[in-house]
Design a protein around this motif. Structure first.
Motif: not given
Lengths: 298, 351
Positions: A195-196, A199, B107, B109, B111-112
């Motif tokens: 998912r990273f 993003v 997103p 959570d 997601l940093l």
């Protein structure tokens, strides 16, 4: 199911004598098993196995000529073998990183491929892991030797001869060690949160940018673990190296080969070389600690 | 401009006007995503500067809608366009990949990126699209200032609280000036105490944002506070759409009614406080009333009152009844009891 129902809640009429005793024993054994559920019969073979693994190393340390150790360590022969081993193992690790990380990437992302090519690819990557190293050396000779399938053209067109050079050592070591790196990186990639990457894509990053700036940093511990394993395997490589590269002192005679040959003429030198390799191995083990299991098998 | 009706109920002229305005500035999406065990089919329209709240239970397909809009999932059928630019058109096989869409995503959570500092996280998109290091950093700092996190610029994401992480994720998306902002359960990961504060902060940021925004949530309060329009998604379909007031006042399905704290039984809507629970069948006496027989499914103490959930027979619909503790004490009821529930017709609205 006697285990799931507590005895008190069961109506008396239904509870048979056998079911009760079985139930209570099961409950007690689950509590005990957390401490130690090891059958006594296993202690003996387990102890023998541990001795079997450790005693040879103890013997080596006991027989080490500590008095003459510094002299042996700094002798030109040992120095040359050590230097050659380090250079070739580092080069092989670098080669494995450059080629193996992309291969691991393809392997890890082959999840939606048809089953046959996906499994074939994985099996091919694993072959050097199970292949006797000598066979690997012979195969390399048949490919890159002076009369090999590719080697003959390298020789004829470019005048390049690979066997029995330091380059041959690096190639042999990389051939044998590559699966260790690929499997470690593959495991890290499968464990990474994709998912990273999603993003990052919505933030305008190209696939290459995501690879460099997101995924690679995220799996860096896995890559490092793989590289350390790969280096350790390359440093100890013997069979493929001696077959494909021979044992020319200072050119292809790495530490394991040097130690093996020295056993006949200079046993003390052989022990010192072996001790050196043992120290490196322990250093590798310490640097990986718990990571080596998770990195390779995850 | 709050649309009070769905497009189907508009007059033809109004619909055309609306359509052309949306085509110029807003989002028009017909999203069809088909998987083996799941089919999502929903139409969405959001005007620029407006926020659509997408409300639904887990597994309704809310996140898939966002992934399709962001370009992380391809449409099986349908079309997505925003301000006249086609993002995805299944029929013409034109697909704009996520990195070219200028659609910002916050997103679930957040997601940093854990290996980058806060300011590097916010500057990530600028750097990825070719902005120089110094400029990117300055603009990232500017956005951190707007969300009140300048002090945390050089911290790692692991050091942040949930609320801070949410604001960083918001800044990371908004610094790129996206055409559309997608927020996936932006408040779900937060503690109850800071949730209401961050909800109103987020509402303020959404008001300042001049693109269109979509907030996915399973929390009705989030949807009512953040959304100008509401779409309720169940099993991959939009079961209700309208303004928050319309949806809250006239729920069309049992799920929506329950979320809004209302009962919906065979087309009749009534609040839990209007429900009487009795052991005996109510006499058909003075006041006109509706009554059902049912089984008590659960009893729960809530502050000064007791919430009883009765499963009606034979439909098996859950009806919530709020009675006072005193009433409860006078005639105790336990789960599994067969009871009658009745509501005065004066308290009933029809859906």
């Amino acid at each position: 199911m006697p285990v799931l129902t507590s005895p008190e809640s069961r109506p008396r009429g239904i509870r048979s004598h056998g079911a009760r005793s079985r139930g209570s024993r099961r409950v007690r054994s689950t509590i005990d098993a957390r401490g130690s559920g090891i059958p006594r019969l296993l202690w003996l073979p387990a102890g023998v196995a541990l001795c079997f693994l450790v005693l040879p190393l103890v013997a080596m340390v006991v027989r080490t000529p500590w008095g003459t150790l510094p002299g042996q360590l700094f002798s030109p022969a040992v120095g040359a073998a050590l230097w050659l081993s380090l250079v070739s193992a580092f080069s092989a690790t670098a080669l494995c990183l450059v080629l193996g990380v992309p291969l691991a990437w393809v392997l890890a992302r082959s999840g939606n491929w048809p089953a046959v090519p996906r499994r074939l690819l994985r099996a091919l990557v694993l072959v050097p892991l199970v292949l006797p190293p000598v066979v690997g050396g012979i195969a390399l000779l048949l490919l890159l030797g002076r009369n090999g399938i590719i080697g003959v053209y390298l020789d004829r067109w470019f005048g390049i001869t690979i066997p029995f050079t330091t380059a041959a050592v690096v190639i042999a070591e990389a051939f044998v060690a590559m699966p260790f790196l690929v499997l470690a990186v593959d495991g890290a990639l499968r464990g990474a949160d994709r998912r990273f990457e999603d993003v990052a894509a919505t933030l305008g990053a190209s696939r290459w940018y995501i690879f460099r700036r997101v995924t690679l940093p995220l799996i860096a511990p896995g890559v490092a673990a793989g590289a350390v394993l790969c280096f350790a395997r390359a440093l100890g490589e013997f069979g493929a190296t001696i077959t494909f590269a021979g044992s020319l002192p200072g050119v292809t005679q790495t530490m394991p080969i040097s130690a093996y040959l020295a056993m006949q003429t200079n046993p003390d030198g052989a022990i010192v070389l072996s001790l050196l390799l043992l120290v490196v191995s322990i250093a590798v083990l310490v640097s990986l600690r718990d990571r080596w299991v998770s990195g390779v098998t995850a | 401009m709050r649309k009070s009706n769905g497009p189907a109920q508009n007059g033809p002229e109004q619909s055309t006007l609306e359509q052309s305005r949306l085509a110029q500035t807003g989002l028009q999406a017909e999203i069809v995503v088909e998987r083996e065990a799941f089919a999502l089919q929903v139409e969405l329209e959001v005007a620029a500067g407006r926020t659509l709240a997408l409300l639904g239970p887990n597994g309704a397909g809310k996140s898939t809608v966002l992934r399709a809009l962001a370009g992380l999932v391809r449409l099986s059928r349908g079309r997505i366009s925003i301000a006249g630019t086609v993002l995805d058109d299944a029929d013409r096989a034109s697909f704009l990949p996520p990195e070219l869409r200028r659609v910002g995503l916050v997103p679930q959570d957040y997601l940093l990126f854990p290996h980058l500092t806060v300011v590097e996280n916010v500057a990530f998109g600028l750097r990825a699209t070719g902005t120089g290091r110094e400029t990117a950093r300055a603009r990232a700092i500017d956005w951190l200032d707007r969300v009140g996190l300048t002090a945390a610029a050089d911290a790692k994401p692991a050091e942040l609280s949930g609320g801070q992480a949410q604001r960083v994720a918001l800044a990371r998306a908004l610094v790129l000036e996206p055409r559309m902002l997608l927020l996936d359960e932006p408040l779900a990961a937060l503690d109850a105490e800071i949730r209401s504060q961050l909800r109103s902060d987020l509402a303020a940021h959404l008001r300042d944002f001049d693109g269109c925004a979509i907030v996915v949530t399973h929390d009705p309060l989030d949807a009512l506070v953040l959304g100008d329009q509401l779409v309720v998604l169940e099993n991959g379909r939009a079961v209700q759409r309208g303004t928050p007031a319309e949806v809250a006042g006239t729920p069309r399905t049992g799920y929506v009614a329950q979320l809004m704290g209302l009962n919906l039984v065979v087309g009749r809507i009534f609040p839990p406080t209007a429900v009487r629970v009795t052991r005996a069948r109510p006499e058909s006496g003075a006041a006109a009333a509706s009554s059902w027989r049912g089984t008590v499914a659960s009893i729960e103490q809530q502050l000064a009152q007791v919430r009883i959930v009765v499963r009606t027979e034979p439909d098996g619909q859950n009806v919530m009844a709020d009675i006072t503790a005193a009433t409860m004490a006078a005639a105790p009821i336990t789960a599994g009891d067969t009871v009658w529930i009745s509501v005065d017709d004066a308290d009933i609205r029809t859906a």
